[in-house]
Design a protein around this motif. Sequence first.
Motif, PDB file in Angstrom:
ATOM      1  N   MET A 201       0.833  -1.194   0.000  1.00 26.87           N
ATOM      2  CA  MET A 201       0.000   0.000   0.000  1.00 26.87           C
ATOM      3  C   MET A 201       0.874   1.252   0.000  1.00 26.87           C
ATOM      4  SD  MET A 201      -2.822  -1.205   2.850  1.00 26.87           S
ATOM      5  CE  MET A 201      -3.894   0.224   2.666  1.00 26.87           C
ATOM      6  N   ARG A 202       0.318   2.338  -0.505  1.00 24.46           N
ATOM      7  CA  ARG A 202       0.993   3.639  -0.511  1.00 24.46           C
ATOM      8  C   ARG A 202       0.237   4.558   0.453  1.00 24.46           C
ATOM      9  NH1 ARG A 202       4.190   4.765  -5.042  1.00 24.46           N
ATOM     10  NH2 ARG A 202       3.397   6.903  -5.229  1.00 24.46           N
ATOM     11  N   ILE A 203       0.951   5.068   1.442  1.00 27.42           N
ATOM     12  CA  ILE A 203       0.308   5.764   2.554  1.00 27.42           C
ATOM     13  C   ILE A 203       0.956   7.128   2.775  1.00 27.42           C
ATOM     14  CG2 ILE A 203      -0.267   5.658   5.016  1.00 27.42           C
ATOM     15  CD1 ILE A 203      -1.645   3.547   3.273  1.00 27.42           C
ATOM     16  N   GLY A 204       0.135   8.145   3.019  1.00 33.45           N
ATOM     17  CA  GLY A 204       0.619   9.459   3.400  1.00 33.45           C
ATOM     18  C   GLY A 204       0.594   9.628   4.905  1.00 33.45           C
ATOM     19  N   VAL A 205       1.498  10.444   5.420  1.00 36.46           N
ATOM     20  CA  VAL A 205       1.577  10.729   6.853  1.00 36.46           C
ATOM     21  C   VAL A 205       1.674  12.239   7.025  1.00 36.46           C
ATOM     22  CG1 VAL A 205       2.852  10.354   8.999  1.00 36.46           C
ATOM     23  CG2 VAL A 205       2.789   8.552   7.263  1.00 36.46           C
ATOM     24  N   LEU A 206       0.948  12.789   7.997  1.00 39.54           N
ATOM     25  CA  LEU A 206       1.046  14.225   8.277  1.00 39.54           C
ATOM     26  C   LEU A 206       0.987  14.465   9.769  1.00 39.54           C
ATOM     27  CD1 LEU A 206      -1.932  15.682   9.143  1.00 39.54           C
ATOM     28  CD2 LEU A 206      -2.456  14.962   6.810  1.00 39.54           C
ATOM     29  N   THR A 207       1.595  15.584  10.186  1.00 39.91           N
ATOM     30  CA  THR A 207       1.507  16.034  11.578  1.00 39.91           C
ATOM     31  C   THR A 207       0.919  17.444  11.569  1.00 39.91           C
ATOM     32  OG1 THR A 207       3.805  16.830  11.481  1.00 39.91           O
ATOM     33  CG2 THR A 207       3.436  14.637  12.374  1.00 39.91           C
ATOM     34  N   GLY A 208      -0.166  17.641  12.297  1.00 41.45           N
ATOM     35  CA  GLY A 208      -0.850  18.922  12.269  1.00 41.45           C
ATOM     36  C   GLY A 208      -1.023  19.517  13.654  1.00 41.45           C
ATOM     37  N   GLY A 209      -1.373  20.810  13.692  1.00 46.10           N
ATOM     38  CA  GLY A 209      -1.582  21.500  14.955  1.00 46.10           C
ATOM     39  C   GLY A 209      -0.268  21.915  15.586  1.00 46.10           C
ATOM     40  N   GLY A 210      -0.285  22.152  16.890  1.00 46.02           N
ATOM     41  CA  GLY A 210       0.938  22.522  17.591  1.00 46.02           C
ATOM     42  C   GLY A 210       1.894  21.351  17.659  1.00 46.02           C
ATOM     43  N   ASP A 211       3.201  21.634  17.540  1.00 47.04           N
ATOM     44  CA  ASP A 211       4.167  20.548  17.670  1.00 47.04           C
ATOM     45  C   ASP A 211       4.177  20.062  19.110  1.00 47.04           C
ATOM     46  OD1 ASP A 211       5.513  23.086  18.441  1.00 47.04           O
ATOM     47  OD2 ASP A 211       7.181  21.740  18.852  1.00 47.04           O
ATOM     48  N   CYS A 212       4.650  18.841  19.314  1.00 47.19           N
ATOM     49  CA  CYS A 212       4.796  18.346  20.680  1.00 47.19           C
ATOM     50  C   CYS A 212       5.797  17.208  20.708  1.00 47.19           C
ATOM     51  CB  CYS A 212       3.454  17.918  21.278  1.00 47.19           C
ATOM     52  SG  CYS A 212       2.959  16.238  20.959  1.00 47.19           S
ATOM     53  N   PRO A 213       6.430  16.977  21.857  1.00 49.94           N
ATOM     54  CA  PRO A 213       7.404  15.906  21.967  1.00 49.94           C
ATOM     55  C   PRO A 213       6.746  14.543  21.718  1.00 49.94           C
ATOM     56  CG  PRO A 213       7.570  17.416  23.826  1.00 49.94           C
ATOM     57  CD  PRO A 213       6.307  17.742  23.103  1.00 49.94           C
ATOM     58  N   GLY A 214       7.374  13.723  20.890  1.00 53.22           N
ATOM     59  CA  GLY A 214       6.855  12.391  20.572  1.00 53.22           C
ATOM     60  C   GLY A 214       6.397  12.252  19.144  1.00 53.22           C
ATOM     61  N   LEU A 215       6.237  13.362  18.425  1.00 53.60           N
ATOM     62  CA  LEU A 215       5.790  13.280  17.031  1.00 53.60           C
ATOM     63  C   LEU A 215       6.763  12.478  16.171  1.00 53.60           C
ATOM     64  CD1 LEU A 215       4.453  16.904  16.456  1.00 53.60           C
ATOM     65  CD2 LEU A 215       3.119  14.795  16.223  1.00 53.60           C
ATOM     66  N   ASN A 216       8.049  12.719  16.348  1.00 56.07           N
ATOM     67  CA  ASN A 216       9.029  11.996  15.538  1.00 56.07           C
ATOM     68  C   ASN A 216       9.073  10.518  15.890  1.00 56.07           C
ATOM     69  OD1 ASN A 216       9.967  14.132  13.905  1.00 56.07           O
ATOM     70  ND2 ASN A 216      11.231  14.903  15.589  1.00 56.07           N
ATOM     71  N   ALA A 217       8.835  10.208  17.157  1.00 59.80           N
ATOM     72  CA  ALA A 217       8.773   8.798  17.558  1.00 59.80           C
ATOM     73  C   ALA A 217       7.612   8.091  16.863  1.00 59.80           C
ATOM     74  CB  ALA A 217       8.619   8.691  19.081  1.00 59.80           C
ATOM     75  N   ALA A 218       6.480   8.786  16.746  1.00 62.31           N
ATOM     76  CA  ALA A 218       5.320   8.204  16.059  1.00 62.31           C
ATOM     77  C   ALA A 218       5.598   8.018  14.568  1.00 62.31           C
ATOM     78  CB  ALA A 218       4.092   9.083  16.270  1.00 62.31           C
ATOM     79  N   ILE A 219       6.198   9.025  13.934  1.00 58.73           N
ATOM     80  CA  ILE A 219       6.536   8.918  12.505  1.00 58.73           C
ATOM     81  C   ILE A 219       7.472   7.734  12.280  1.00 58.73           C
ATOM     82  CG2 ILE A 219       7.738  10.056  10.596  1.00 58.73           C
ATOM     83  CD1 ILE A 219       6.853  12.753  11.885  1.00 58.73           C
ATOM     84  N   ARG A 220       8.495   7.644  13.105  1.00 56.83           N
ATOM     85  CA  ARG A 220       9.474   6.548  12.996  1.00 56.83           C
ATOM     86  C   ARG A 220       8.793   5.192  13.104  1.00 56.83           C
ATOM     87  NH1 ARG A 220      11.884   4.003  17.440  1.00 56.83           N
ATOM     88  NH2 ARG A 220      13.910   2.967  17.068  1.00 56.83           N
TER      89      ARG A 220
END
Length: 343
Positions: free
Chosen positions: A1-20
């Motif tokens: 499958m081909r999937i897009g990922v986005l992070t929206g709103g205010g940044d917060c600690p843990g976003l990169n861990a979720a992306i990874r």
Amino acid sequence: MRIGVLTGGGDCPGLNAAIRAIVRRGVERHGHTLFGFRDGWRGVLENVHEELTIESTRGILPRGGTILGTSRTNPFKRDDGPERVRRTLAELELDGVVAIGGEDTLGAAERLWREHGVPVVGVPKTIDNDLSATDLTFGFDTAVSVATEAIDRLHTTAESHNRVMVVEVMGRHAGWIALHSGLAGGADVILIPERPFDIDEVCDLVRRRHARGRYFSIVVVAEGAQPREGTLVVREQGTDEFGHVRLGGISQILEREIEQRTGYETRSVVLGHTQRGGSPTAFDRVLATRFGIAAADAVAARRWGTMAALRGTAIELVPLADAVREPKLVPDDLYELAATFFG
């Protein structure tokens, strides 16, 4: 499958861990090809993206912020916004999108799924911890830790100068950060959006401490705390694309009023964006990782319109609609528990 990922709103600690986690699980377990959209929903609307690979996401686990960037873009505030979202997915031949965000980002995702059939899976992110259907959101533990450390430091200077210190923390609709950091930091008064405050009662609590020989006080206030109607005037400052009033300044109002009414020297401190910056705590790294893995698995199972959620100690999938229907507020019994230590 081909999937897009986005992070929206205010940044917060843990976003990169979720992306990874989404990338690692998606590539190695499910054979997905993943694309990261820049700056939240804006990247989807404008088709600004980059491929996400295991190599490109190495080393980001402890980093704060988000490698994808973020914004408070609302696709429903753009001309033909939903159609532009659908067009981008078609051009990139994407099977769906993982949206990582809070009330606004996931609210837009839920509406895109419900009204326009855009296939989305949600990951809950907000330092405010105000999303329903999940016990905790990542970013909250880090924000509370930062606020608690600041309160600990302010205790010593407040005691040295016999001052009242008013500490303003984040929390627009819900006072979770104020309550938890105030409890952990030994605050003498905690003011939250759920409970309109009486400035006279606040001053009485401070006076009571002085009467007991404690000549300093710590007042923790959430940015969204409001006085009882007719007691104080709080000016509002404009709105963002989701209609939220830009907050900030309640601590300065309290500083002025407490000093004028009690005669005690008072200072205010606004912690602001320091609460959402920097490296995530170990707890937030683990929680974000678990959410990311659950989201990648949900995509593989085509569980569109759902969100990863923490229920007790387990990660479950819940309807996005349940998460964004109403904010999760501090319950009365928990606030009353904290009030035991006021004054």
